[in-house]
Scaffold this motif. Structure first.
Motif, PDB file in Angstrom:
ATOM      1  N   ARG A   1      -5.562  -2.467  -7.274  1.00 47.82           N
ATOM      2  CA  ARG A   1      -5.467  -3.639  -6.383  1.00 47.82           C
ATOM      3  C   ARG A   1      -5.576  -4.895  -7.267  1.00 47.82           C
ATOM      4  NH1 ARG A   1      -5.978  -4.650  -0.881  1.00 47.82           N
ATOM      5  NH2 ARG A   1      -6.370  -2.471  -0.411  1.00 47.82           N
TER       6      ARG A   1
ATOM      7  N   VAL B   1      -5.787   8.663  -7.488  1.00 44.37           N
ATOM      8  CA  VAL B   1      -4.900   9.423  -6.605  1.00 44.37           C
ATOM      9  C   VAL B   1      -4.793  10.831  -7.187  1.00 44.37           C
ATOM     10  CG1 VAL B   1      -2.557   9.581  -5.697  1.00 44.37           C
ATOM     11  CG2 VAL B   1      -3.611   7.341  -6.089  1.00 44.37           C
TER      12      VAL B   1
ATOM     13  N   TYR C   1     -11.669   2.638  -3.121  1.00 44.64           N
ATOM     14  CA  TYR C   1     -11.554   1.630  -4.175  1.00 44.64           C
ATOM     15  C   TYR C   1     -12.879   1.430  -4.907  1.00 44.64           C
ATOM     16  CZ  TYR C   1      -6.833   0.225  -3.103  1.00 44.64           C
ATOM     17  OH  TYR C   1      -5.484   0.230  -2.958  1.00 44.64           O
TER      18      TYR C   1
ATOM     19  N   VAL D   1      -1.217  -3.945  -4.018  1.00 41.05           N
ATOM     20  CA  VAL D   1      -1.611  -2.635  -4.551  1.00 41.05           C
ATOM     21  C   VAL D   1      -0.434  -2.085  -5.366  1.00 41.05           C
ATOM     22  CG1 VAL D   1      -2.248  -0.268  -3.990  1.00 41.05           C
ATOM     23  CG2 VAL D   1      -3.166  -2.171  -2.664  1.00 41.05           C
TER      24      VAL D   1
ATOM     25  N   ASP E   1      -4.188   3.785  -7.881  1.00 36.07           N
ATOM     26  CA  ASP E   1      -3.730   2.573  -7.165  1.00 36.07           C
ATOM     27  C   ASP E   1      -4.586   1.411  -7.644  1.00 36.07           C
ATOM     28  OD1 ASP E   1      -1.814   3.905  -5.786  1.00 36.07           O
ATOM     29  OD2 ASP E   1      -3.042   4.216  -3.982  1.00 36.07           O
TER      30      ASP E   1
ATOM     31  N   SER F   1       0.840  -1.219   0.000  1.00 35.33           N
ATOM     32  CA  SER F   1       0.000   0.000   0.000  1.00 35.33           C
ATOM     33  C   SER F   1       0.866   1.257   0.000  1.00 35.33           C
ATOM     34  CB  SER F   1      -0.895   0.004   1.240  1.00 35.33           C
ATOM     35  OG  SER F   1      -0.080   0.026   2.364  1.00 35.33           O
ATOM     36  N   PRO F   2       0.309   2.356  -0.467  1.00 35.71           N
ATOM     37  CA  PRO F   2       1.036   3.622  -0.377  1.00 35.71           C
ATOM     38  C   PRO F   2       1.268   4.002   1.075  1.00 35.71           C
ATOM     39  CG  PRO F   2      -1.022   3.873  -1.619  1.00 35.71           C
ATOM     40  CD  PRO F   2      -1.012   2.511  -1.054  1.00 35.71           C
TER      41      PRO F   2
ATOM     42  N   ARG G   1       0.796   1.183  -7.738  1.00 40.08           N
ATOM     43  CA  ARG G   1       0.465   2.546  -8.223  1.00 40.08           C
ATOM     44  C   ARG G   1       0.865   2.654  -9.690  1.00 40.08           C
ATOM     45  NH1 ARG G   1       0.965   7.708  -4.572  1.00 40.08           N
ATOM     46  NH2 ARG G   1      -0.837   6.583  -3.761  1.00 40.08           N
TER      47      ARG G   1
END
Lengths: 210, 270
Positions: B255, B268, B207, B224, B253, B194-195, B226
């Motif tokens: 998934r 984002v 999401y 995830v 992002d 994840s970020p 990016r």
């Protein structure tokens, strides 16, 4: 019977500077009409005349302490301020004023009023007509400003040469010569000089010599 | 007396401003013998009559009464200020401010609202209008880009479940929308997948499940990633974005399930 002396402008000014609102009002009542009429006669505009009266008295309120009685009278001081404002406004609104004058001139032409007031019958009868007053007004308004102001001050406000020279800020002799030249110009504009052929030629020669 | 001498005196002769009575007599005697100077004197007298009529006509002119009232108010305001200045500086300051306010108010009355000031006010209004139009045009150009966020953000269709509960799967808000089960973050190797927490402020949407994952329940772990995706691709994936500037790249992002199938996506901020 008890006589009450009218206070001079200078006395009213002193009271005014001490905070007496009634003295200010009295001074205003005494001088506003003259200044309004001066601005109106110089410009032909009521709006401008109103603005000038307002500006003059607001500045007078602010800078009354700058008045120096050794250099002139209160009325001269007020007229001097008015003159400064009128000339400044005229310079700025020259096109506007001339446009109004032309419109009025056009109206006069369309209503059959002659450009001058050369009377076919009795001149006095014609002069009494309101159109004639309007013709004189337009002739005065068409004079160059430095000639117009001496006519307004000396001929319309009936000021002496000395008073006019104090307001304009030039020698008495200059006022006299300007007034003389201004009157000749008015006579020519209004075509008041009706001469025979010989006399007209003589007149032209004499004026060119003068 | 010569005609030239007479010419210099004629204006004063006609208005009775000649200082010398003798000069007057001599001048009048000259008009008796000179037709030209006689006509000149008559013209001057006519002019006097015209000027007198004009002066009489405008002798009753005076400034309007409201001007007197406003000047009196101005006088009182000024002297009140002066007297208060001598009493207390604080009071004086208030009075000066009051006086300034009175001046501003007067600007908007016709008493002080002169022709010049009217033009200035008109120019100021015109500038304000031009500025408002410019801002509105600028904002309308900004709108398509922002609208992507505005359209998407209010409809988070997938919500992340609280960390500890493995059994609780998030559900889509709408009954007919595709269902996606997303493993809680803690189970998804958070450091790699994840970020960062700081990036959370950059998230524009939650999401959004992708259409081809509809109906599938994912029990495996997911990652995830990016990515930079063209806007057109996102539209093709079923995201409700504007078609303007279709080639523009958007940051998102993605998934992805461990089987390589993209499950959901979130936008984002750029």
């Amino acid at each position: 019977m008890k006589l009450t002396a009218t206070p001079s402008d200078e006395a009213l000014l002193r009271q005014m500077m001490a905070g007496d609102a009634n003295a200010f009002e009295q001074l205003y009542d005494r001088r506003q009409a003259g200044i309004y009429q001066y601005a109106l006669r110089m410009s032909g505009s009521h709006t401008l005349a109103e603005d000038v009266v307002q500006d003059v008295f607001i500045e007078f309120l602010r800078d009354a302490n700058l008045f120096d009685s050794s250099r002139g009278t209160v009325v001269g001081y007020l007229f001097g301020m008015a003159r400064h404002r009128v000339l400044r406004r005229l310079a700025r609104e020259r096109k506007y004023v001339s446009l109004i004058a032309e419109e009025q001139k056009e109206e006069m032409r369309s209503s059959g009023v002659p450009d001058g007031f050369v009377a076919e019958t009795d001149p006095l009868t014609d002069i009494e007509r309101s159109e004639t007053v309007e013709a004189v007004r337009q002739a005065v308004l068409r004079l160059p400003e430095h000639y117009r102001e001496v006519v307004v001050l000396c001929s319309l406000h009936e000021m002496s040469y000395e008073q006019a020279s104090e307001i304009i800020g030039c020698p008495v002799g200059t006022v006299r010569s300007r007034l003389s030249r201004a009157r000749i110009m008015l006579i020519e504009k209004l075509q008041l000089l009706r001469l025979t052929g010989v006399a007209f030629a003589q007149s032209a020669r004499t004026r060119s010599e003068v | 007396m010569t005609c030239q001498e007479f010419e210099q005196l004629v204006a004063e002769l006609s208005t009775d401003r000649l200082a010398s009575a003798r000069t007057r007599v001599v001048a009048l005697a000259h008009t008796a013998s000179c037709e030209l100077c006689s006509a000149r004197l008559i013209a001057e007298k006519k002019l006097n009559i015209g000027l007198s009529a004009l002066a009489e006509n405008s002798n009753r002119e005076q400034a309007p009464i409201r001007l007197k009232q406003s000047l009196r108010a101005e006088f009182e305001a000024r002297h009140a200020t002066k007297s208060r200045e001598s009493i207390a500086p604080g009071v004086a300051r208030f009075t000066v401010q009051h006086s300034r306010w009175a001046k501003v108010r007067r600007l908007w009355t016709w008493e002080l609202f002169t022709a010049d000031r009217r033009w200035q006010a008109a120019a100021a209004v015109a500038i304000v209008i031009i500025f408002a139009v410019a801002v509105s045009v600028w904002r309308s150009r900004e709108t398509p880009e922002q609208s992507a966020f505005l359209i998407v953000s209010p409809s988070p269709e997938v919500t992340e479940t609280p960390a500890p509960s493995k059994d609780i799967a998030p559900r889509l808000a709408a009954n007919d929308a595709p269902r996606v089960v997303v493993k809680p973050k803690q189970a998804v190797r958070p450091r790699r997948q994840s970020p960062s927490q700081a990036d959370k402020n950059d998230l524009a949407t939650n999401y959004i499940p992708l259409s081809f994952a509809a109906g599938s329940t994912i029990s495996n772990e997911s990652v995830v990633v990016r990515v930079n995706v063209p806007r057109t691709t996102l539209i093709a994936m079923g995201l409700p974005l504007s078609v303007e500037r279709g080639n523009e790249m958007l940051k998102a992002d993605l998934r992805v399930g461990l089987d390589g199938v993209p499950l959901a996506i979130r936008l984002v901020r750029q």
